[in-house]
Structures are given as structure tokens and as C-alpha cells.
Write a protein that holds these residues in place. Sequence first.
Motif, short mmCIF file in Angstrom:
data_model
loop_
_atom_site.label_atom_id
_atom_site.label_comp_id
_atom_site.label_asym_id
_atom_site.label_seq_id
_atom_site.Cartn_x
_atom_site.Cartn_y
_atom_site.Cartn_z
N ASN A 1 19.56 19.74 16.91
CA ASN A 1 19.80 20.20 15.55
C ASN A 1 20.26 19.05 14.65
N LYS A 2 20.06 17.80 15.09
CA LYS A 2 20.47 16.61 14.36
C LYS A 2 19.24 15.84 13.87
N ARG A 3 19.37 15.18 12.71
CA ARG A 3 18.30 14.32 12.20
C ARG A 3 18.83 12.91 12.01
N ASP A 4 18.10 11.91 12.52
CA ASP A 4 18.45 10.51 12.33
C ASP A 4 17.36 9.85 11.50
N ARG A 5 17.76 9.11 10.48
CA ARG A 5 16.80 8.45 9.61
C ARG A 5 16.11 7.32 10.36
N SER A 6 14.78 7.35 10.39
CA SER A 6 13.99 6.29 11.02
C SER A 6 13.43 5.32 9.99
N TYR A 7 13.08 5.86 8.79
CA TYR A 7 12.41 5.04 7.79
C TYR A 7 12.54 5.69 6.42
N ALA A 8 12.72 4.88 5.39
CA ALA A 8 12.66 5.36 4.01
C ALA A 8 11.88 4.32 3.21
N SER A 9 10.90 4.79 2.44
CA SER A 9 10.01 3.87 1.73
C SER A 9 10.64 3.34 0.46
N LYS A 10 10.10 2.22 0.02
CA LYS A 10 10.40 1.66 -1.29
C LYS A 10 9.05 1.43 -1.95
N LEU A 11 8.62 2.38 -2.79
CA LEU A 11 7.25 2.35 -3.32
C LEU A 11 7.11 1.64 -4.67
N GLY A 12 8.19 1.23 -5.28
CA GLY A 12 8.09 0.55 -6.58
C GLY A 12 7.47 1.46 -7.62
N ASP A 13 6.42 0.98 -8.28
CA ASP A 13 5.77 1.76 -9.34
C ASP A 13 4.69 2.70 -8.82
N TYR A 14 4.57 2.81 -7.51
CA TYR A 14 3.55 3.67 -6.94
C TYR A 14 4.07 5.10 -6.78
N GLU A 15 3.15 6.06 -6.85
CA GLU A 15 3.49 7.47 -6.68
C GLU A 15 3.05 7.91 -5.28
N LEU A 16 3.96 8.51 -4.55
CA LEU A 16 3.62 9.08 -3.25
C LEU A 16 2.86 10.37 -3.51
N ARG A 17 1.58 10.39 -3.10
CA ARG A 17 0.73 11.57 -3.33
C ARG A 17 0.83 12.56 -2.17
N TRP A 18 0.58 12.10 -0.96
CA TRP A 18 0.64 12.97 0.22
C TRP A 18 0.81 12.13 1.47
N MET A 19 1.19 12.81 2.55
CA MET A 19 1.29 12.16 3.86
C MET A 19 0.83 13.18 4.90
N ARG A 20 0.29 12.66 6.01
CA ARG A 20 -0.24 13.52 7.07
C ARG A 20 -0.13 12.79 8.40
N TRP A 21 0.41 13.45 9.40
CA TRP A 21 0.50 12.87 10.74
C TRP A 21 -0.88 12.83 11.36
N VAL A 22 -1.22 11.71 12.03
CA VAL A 22 -2.49 11.60 12.75
C VAL A 22 -2.28 11.44 14.25
N THR A 23 -1.11 10.97 14.64
CA THR A 23 -0.72 10.91 16.06
C THR A 23 0.77 11.30 16.09
N PRO A 24 1.34 11.43 17.27
CA PRO A 24 2.77 11.78 17.33
C PRO A 24 3.70 10.77 16.67
N SER A 25 3.25 9.52 16.48
CA SER A 25 4.14 8.51 15.89
C SER A 25 3.53 7.76 14.70
N ARG A 26 2.35 8.17 14.24
CA ARG A 26 1.67 7.44 13.15
C ARG A 26 1.21 8.44 12.09
N LEU A 27 1.39 8.05 10.81
CA LEU A 27 0.97 8.93 9.75
C LEU A 27 0.19 8.20 8.67
N LEU A 28 -0.64 8.97 7.96
CA LEU A 28 -1.37 8.48 6.81
C LEU A 28 -0.53 8.74 5.58
N VAL A 29 -0.53 7.78 4.65
CA VAL A 29 0.24 7.90 3.41
C VAL A 29 -0.67 7.53 2.25
N SER A 30 -0.82 8.46 1.31
CA SER A 30 -1.61 8.21 0.11
C SER A 30 -0.68 7.91 -1.06
#
Length: 195
Positions: free
Chosen positions: A47-76
Amino acid sequence: LSREPVEFFARLPLIGDIAVSPTGDYLAIKQEYDGKYYLVVDKIRGNKRDRSYASKLGDYELRWMRWVTPSRLLVSIGFAARRYGVPTSETRLFAINYDGSNLKDMVKQRKGERVVQFQDDVVDILRNDPDHILMAYNESDPSRPRVYKVNIHTGRDSVVEGSQKGIYDWSTDQRGEVRIGKGIRNNMWETIVRD
């Protein structure tokens, strides 16, 4: 009757989207901070969450994200740009590990070719081939996309379906085979279906 300030209603929602990794070990969160969305990845431990990663996108807009494997994701991501003096919207697609490592651009810039404006058209996430996805784009003629098989770890691609006049959208069957093309030919909507 209380009156809330307009800013209260104009704010982005705290969570724009959330995706659970296929094994349930990680959460990818499109999280608002200071008026912008960031990608946050948390590891779930009971029931605990540990932060693994937080992005710094600058002037970019995060549109969507989708997992493709248990440890890798696509980010638009999306951003404003200019082409030939005209304002445009652009997109890019990256694959990234849950911890922010091994960031790879999914559309490689080829020597002598134009930069593709929209680079996040995922046709299929190949469940039977977790190292690859299918994407549609065409550097020389954006109105006639080809379908590429793209490696999510290296960004290397190969054409699996060539472009066809008037066909601008591709779909796959349940096995990940490109089967349907949709578009306009001779001022008529047309759908092609392969056996």
C-alpha cells in the motif's frame, strides 16, 4: 452562497491520466504541478508508493503515456513550432524505462528527409513481440503514411507496409498484422482490407 475565484475552475485537474504497468509494479501518472503536466512514475509496494522518476519537460506538453512492457513506456509530447514561417503543432514519441533511463526517440531523422511533424501515431503495440511497436509516418509525404516496425529499445525501424495514394490511416488485426487502410480516393471515402 460562496463564490469561488475563476482560477479555481480554470486549473488543470491534479491527475490528467494514470496507467498501471502490465505487472502492476509501477504507476505512470500525468500529474499537474504549477499549471503544467509532468510524467511521474511510482513503484507500488503493497500500500506504499515510492517515486522512481519525475519528468522535466520544459516547454513541452505531455500528451499521453502507455506501458509497452512491465518496465518500459511510450511517452508522447507536443509543442508549438514553426515550419516555413507558419505556426504549427508538433508531436514526438519516446520510449523510456520506469526510472527515466534509456530514453529513445521512436522516429529517427534520416539524412536528406524532412522532419516528420506528427511522430506519435502508434498503429499497434505488438503484444506477441514486446520489443516492437507499429507506427505510421512518412518523411517525404505526410498524407501517405507508411507503417514501420520500431524497436522500443533502440528506435531502429523497418517498413512493414508501404504508402498508398489516398490512404492516411492504417489498422491491424488481433495478431498485429496490417490489414485495413482508410482514406480518400477520387473524392470518395475508401477502405481497403487485406486477406
